[in-house]
Design an enzyme around this catalytic site. Structure first.
Site, PDB file in Angstrom:
ATOM      1  N   HIS A 131       0.911  -1.217   0.036  1.00  0.00           N
ATOM      2  CA  HIS A 131      -0.321   0.490   0.096  1.00  0.00           C
ATOM      3  C   HIS A 131       0.760   1.571   0.175  1.00  0.00           C
ATOM      4  O   HIS A 131       1.750   1.273   0.449  1.00  0.00           O
ATOM      5  CB  HIS A 131      -1.002  -0.113   1.262  1.00  0.00           C
ATOM      6  CG  HIS A 131      -1.933   1.520   1.193  1.00  0.00           C
ATOM      7  ND1 HIS A 131      -2.096   2.455   1.949  1.00  0.00           N
ATOM      8  CD2 HIS A 131      -2.842   1.081   0.084  1.00  0.00           C
ATOM      9  CE1 HIS A 131      -2.718   2.990   1.604  1.00  0.00           C
ATOM     10  NE2 HIS A 131      -3.267   2.936   0.732  1.00  0.00           N
ATOM     11  N   GLU A 137      -0.202   5.220  -0.137  1.00  0.00           N
ATOM     12  CA  GLU A 137      -0.809   6.423   0.696  1.00  0.00           C
ATOM     13  C   GLU A 137       0.314   7.717   0.069  1.00  0.00           C
ATOM     14  O   GLU A 137       1.388   7.950   0.129  1.00  0.00           O
ATOM     15  CB  GLU A 137      -1.142   6.648   1.458  1.00  0.00           C
ATOM     16  CG  GLU A 137      -2.362   7.657   1.661  1.00  0.00           C
ATOM     17  CD  GLU A 137      -3.146   8.143   0.610  1.00  0.00           C
ATOM     18  OE1 GLU A 137      -3.921   7.662   0.673  1.00  0.00           O
ATOM     19  OE2 GLU A 137      -3.114   9.201  -0.128  1.00  0.00           O
ATOM     20  N   GLU A 166      -8.479   7.329  -5.660  1.00  0.00           N
ATOM     21  CA  GLU A 166      -8.285   8.772  -6.252  1.00  0.00           C
ATOM     22  C   GLU A 166      -7.248   8.517  -7.095  1.00  0.00           C
ATOM     23  O   GLU A 166      -6.739   9.311  -8.034  1.00  0.00           O
ATOM     24  CB  GLU A 166      -7.698   9.662  -5.280  1.00  0.00           C
ATOM     25  CG  GLU A 166      -8.541   9.269  -3.846  1.00  0.00           C
ATOM     26  CD  GLU A 166      -8.560   8.338  -3.122  1.00  0.00           C
ATOM     27  OE1 GLU A 166      -7.056   7.598  -2.937  1.00  0.00           O
ATOM     28  OE2 GLU A 166      -9.159   7.676  -2.615  1.00  0.00           O
ATOM     29  N   GLU A 224     -10.347   2.663  -7.890  1.00  0.00           N
ATOM     30  CA  GLU A 224     -11.626   3.325  -6.841  1.00  0.00           C
ATOM     31  C   GLU A 224     -11.991   4.312  -8.014  1.00  0.00           C
ATOM     32  O   GLU A 224     -12.634   3.740  -9.482  1.00  0.00           O
ATOM     33  CB  GLU A 224     -11.401   3.988  -6.153  1.00  0.00           C
ATOM     34  CG  GLU A 224     -12.234   4.308  -5.287  1.00  0.00           C
ATOM     35  CD  GLU A 224     -11.750   4.911  -3.348  1.00  0.00           C
ATOM     36  OE1 GLU A 224     -12.138   4.473  -2.935  1.00  0.00           O
ATOM     37  OE2 GLU A 224     -11.061   5.757  -4.293  1.00  0.00           O
ATOM     38  N   GLU A 237     -16.396   2.134   1.172  1.00  0.00           N
ATOM     39  CA  GLU A 237     -15.893   3.145   2.311  1.00  0.00           C
ATOM     40  C   GLU A 237     -16.992   4.063   2.937  1.00  0.00           C
ATOM     41  O   GLU A 237     -16.777   4.253   4.157  1.00  0.00           O
ATOM     42  CB  GLU A 237     -14.405   3.412   2.141  1.00  0.00           C
ATOM     43  CG  GLU A 237     -14.171   4.596   1.274  1.00  0.00           C
ATOM     44  CD  GLU A 237     -12.796   4.878   0.650  1.00  0.00           C
ATOM     45  OE1 GLU A 237     -11.873   3.782   0.532  1.00  0.00           O
ATOM     46  OE2 GLU A 237     -12.623   5.626   0.051  1.00  0.00           O
TER      47      GLU A 237
HETATM   48  C1  NOJ Z   1      -8.833   7.016   0.556  1.00  0.00           C
HETATM   49  C2  NOJ Z   1      -8.637   5.575  -0.589  1.00  0.00           C
HETATM   50  O1  NOJ Z   1     -10.335   4.990  -1.170  1.00  0.00           O
HETATM   51  C3  NOJ Z   1      -9.070   3.850   0.972  1.00  0.00           C
HETATM   52  O2  NOJ Z   1      -9.805   2.876   0.670  1.00  0.00           O
HETATM   53  C4  NOJ Z   1      -7.315   3.958   2.079  1.00  0.00           C
HETATM   54  O3  NOJ Z   1      -7.978   2.846   2.997  1.00  0.00           O
HETATM   55  C5  NOJ Z   1      -7.720   5.846   2.507  1.00  0.00           C
HETATM   56  N1  NOJ Z   1      -7.912   5.999   1.426  1.00  0.00           N
HETATM   57  C6  NOJ Z   1      -6.113   5.801   2.964  1.00  0.00           C
HETATM   58  O4  NOJ Z   1      -5.053   5.594   1.731  1.00  0.00           O
HETATM   59 CA    CA Z   2     -11.540   7.244  -1.672  1.00  0.00          CA
END
Ligand code: NOJ
Ligand code: CA
Length: 705
Positions: free
Chosen positions: A416, A418, A487, A505, A511
């Protein structure tokens, strides 16, 4: 299993050049089945225009084509046709993974070379490809004297509608696609006031425009969907709404930093502008226009990526049960100032538990979020440049040990990253981060771009970011890494060229049900998504929440479907990676979990059995290289009865089927977990009546006996 991702020709290739068919200022071609007709015309002033007809009826009226530049006169009028060539194309290619194995690529093409009659005498080529399922066209600017670089201020491509159609749309947001869909007449589209959503405060919607794909139904029941294909080194396109004239016109995503929308040296070509056309709603889902318009596979064999289901340390942070950071400050409740969790989710021990769970349940992968340093600064931290580190784990997470444990158990670890929308920080670390993944045998990364893009003035969907997302794909390919972007930039069929673009996504995912203050995704959300967002490509929706009411974690939130619908989504929503996101304990003791264990993620073929946009849809998919079928059906807030025919099964064979459906008293709000399981024998001639509860669904696994 070995996956062949090469461009395989399995049908005839027939390209006939018919030479010049110039007829003054007008050219036309038909679709291979003759139902669609495309006309290209120059107006009296030499303006390039096109029209589209379906079975003799005009469905797109005279629509103008053009550009405004910062450093050159507009492309508008004063053009003449130099040459026009028509050709026929018919071949097939193989998807290394996908909704179907073999894709037929059959279209008639019209290529028109145009020249300005007066100085600066520029030349431009228009290419139209007319398929049975719609139209794609693009502009090409060839190399030419006195014009080396184009600074595009906007593209002025029109789609001139012939009626006030019913539309399913989200606002033309330059940053994010995470909006609820609106269902209105074209003349009622109001993107500016429909944007209010406290989760999306940071987004940029400068015009009354919509994002693509935008889907419509005419009064006569014809379905149209507008999008783009092969978005490469260009800005994403939104469509500006002109209610009076019933016209949509391209409005490219800009850059407030650079002062133009697209910069290109010549020669270059734009993405394809696409119109999918179908007599029934289901035909939109079966259409392969978007991938067909993309270039063939550039990566060759990608047998290092295997479609899979995956569990993960993820939902718990969205529920507020654990945190992303080791200091236990950051979970989704931190956003609202009501943080509840006191434990870090990504620990070595917890990851191993998830790996054991995956290995025991035919789940191929495990995603771990919150493993790396930087999360302690995540929420509310403005200077995000240089914060996240994509190689350094928190001390309570032994990345190497977890990776070894996963490979010992036959599970894939999913990385992952971010980026917190700081792409320059990410690009600096890309090689090192992907090298680490390669060393550890990790082949999938979930990326994220939460927040406003740094540098300021850039937007997620502008050319600068389009190029960033592509760089990530290309670098990923070098290190055998497949990308699941959150995103993201919208999908435009690039997965054909770069099959390591596995999922993304780009919509309101599951979520939102955990924390959105507007009640989450309503029951009609996915019956709209299937006919809009899903036309662009695979979706990482993360279906499969069994603890629908989210007790005891989120009293004010819930999933707005029945449990049976959560099962159906594994079939209805297409992605080569499908999450099994709920807390492990919520699957325990649920006989319905058997469906998730069994359901496939890679398909030989897919058939839409029924559907109406925004109401319901049922899809049957055959697992690749097997005789197993899976069927999923979902409905909106209305209960309904469906009659399903199984004529897609082989004749003369008997199949053992298991049906998971809503219980007699099921309801998405009052009684979401009421379901029943029935076993039966079926064959090619079987027909079944199935009741779907309000917000409900059904799922079926079908195995040859
Ligand atoms: C937004 C993502 O859509 C989600 O899946 C993720 O857990 C969070 N950002 C943190 O990266
Ligand atoms: Ca998102």
């Amino acid at each position: 299993m070995k996956r062949t991702a090469q461009f395989v020709l399995v049908a005839m290739v027939l390209v006939i050049m018919t030479g010049c068919i110039m007829e003054g200022n007008k050219e036309k071609i038909n679709s291979p089945n003759g139902k669609l007709l495309l006309e290209f015309m120059l107006s009296g002033k030499g303006e390039p225009t096109y029209r589209l007809h379906h079975k003799g009826e005009m469905i797109i009226d005279t629509s103008f084509l053009g550009f405004d530049f910062k450093n050159a006169p507009s492309v508008k009028d004063g053009w003449e046709i130099l040459t026009a060539r028509e050709s026929i194309h018919d071949d097939s290619w193989e998807m290394p993974w996908g909704e179907q194995k073999i894709v037929r690529n059959n279209y008639n093409e019209l290529v028109i070379e145009l020249k300005e009659t007066e100085a600066p005498h520029r030349v431009m080529t228009m290419t139209f490809r007319l398929y049975n399922d719609g139209l794609g066209f693009r502009y090409i600017f060839p190399e030419q004297e006195n014009w080396e670089e184009a600074l595009i201020m906007d593209e002025n491509t029109q789609f001139n509608l012939t009626g006030d159609h019913q539309c399913w749309w989200i606002p033309g947001d330059w940053d994010i696609y995470e909006h609820l869909y609106n269902t209105t007449k074209f003349t009622e589209i109001d993107a500016i006031s429909k944007r209010s959503n406290d989760n999306l405060a940071q987004t940029h919607i400068p015009e009354n425009a919509v994002n693509t794909p935008v889907t419509m139904r005419t009064d006569k029941g014809l379905h149209l969907s507008f999008h783009e294909a092969d978005l490469t080194d260009y800005a994403g396109m939104t469509l500006k709404i002109n209610k009076e004239k019933l016209i949509m016109q391209s409005e490219l995503v800009g850059s407030e930093r650079l002062g133009y929308k697209v910069k290109h040296s010549l020669p270059f070509k734009t993405p394809w502008r696409t119109i999918q056309v179908s007599e029934d709603a289901g035909g939109l889902i079966e259409s392969k226009l978007i991938v067909n318009l993309n270039e063939p596979n550039k990566l060759g064999d990608i047998d290092w990526f295997e479609p899979m289901k995956y569990a993960g340390i993820w939902w718990e942070m969205h529920l507020g049960k654990s945190t992303w950071d080791m200091g236990a400050t950051q979970d989704m409740n931190t956003v609202t100032g009501k943080k509840t969790s006191t434990t870090h989710g990504a620990t070595t021990e917890h990851a191993k538990e998830l790996i054991d769970f995956a290995a025991a349940n035919n789940i191929g992968g495990v995603l771990v979020e919150g493993w790396n340093t930087g999360w302690e600064h995540w929420i509310g931290f403005e200077d995000r440049e240089g914060v996240f580190d994509f190689v350094t784990p928190y001390p309570d997470y032994d990345l190497k040990e977890v990776a070894n444990y996963a490979s010992k158990k036959g599970a894939q670890l999913i990385m992952h990253h971010e980026t917190s929308a700081a792409p320059r920080t990410y690009e600096q670390q890309l090689d090192t981060a992907y090298q680490l993944m390669e060393e550890l045998g990790i082949h999938v990364v979930k990326t994220g771009y939460v927040g406003q893009i740094i540098p300021k003035g850039e937007f997620h969907h502008g050319q600068w970011m389009v190029n960033h997302y592509r760089k990530v794909l290309e670098t990923g390919a070098e290190y055998k890494v497949a990308i699941n972007a959150h995103e993201p930039i919208k999908a435009t069929g690039i997965r054909r060229t770069y099959p390591n673009a596995i999922s993304r996504e780009g919509l309101r995912g599951q979520e939102f049900n955990a924390w959105a203050s507007d009640g989450g995704n309503p029951p009609e959300h996915l019956p709209i998504v299937a006919f809009t967002r899903m036309l662009s490509g695979p979706i990482d929706y993360t279906p499969g929440i069994f603890n629908i009411k989210l007790n005891p974690y989120k009293k004010d939130n819930q999933v707005n479907t029945t449990l049976a619908q959560q099962l159906a989504l594994y079939v209805v929503i297409y992605s080569p990676i499908q999450m099994v996101p709920d807390l492990m304990e919520n699957y325990k003791g649920h006989p319905a979990f058997q469906f998730i264990r069994e359901v496939a993620v890679d398909w030989e073929t897919s058939k839409v059995l029924n559907g109406e946009v925004g109401d319901f849809v049922t899809i049957a998919r055959q697992a690749r290289d097997t005789e197993k079928w899976f069927v999923g059906g979902i409905t909106d807030e209305n209960a309904r009865d469906m009659k399903i025919a199984f004529d897609f099964l082989k004749e003369g064979k008997t199949y053992k089927a298991t049906l998971y459906k809503d219980g007699p008293d099921a309801h998405w709000d009052n009684n979401p977990t009421d379901y029943t399981i029935e076993e039966m024998e079926i064959d090619h001639n079987s027909k079944l009546n199935i009741h779907l509860a309000a917000g409900g669904g059904f799922a079926m696994s079908i195995m040859a006996e």
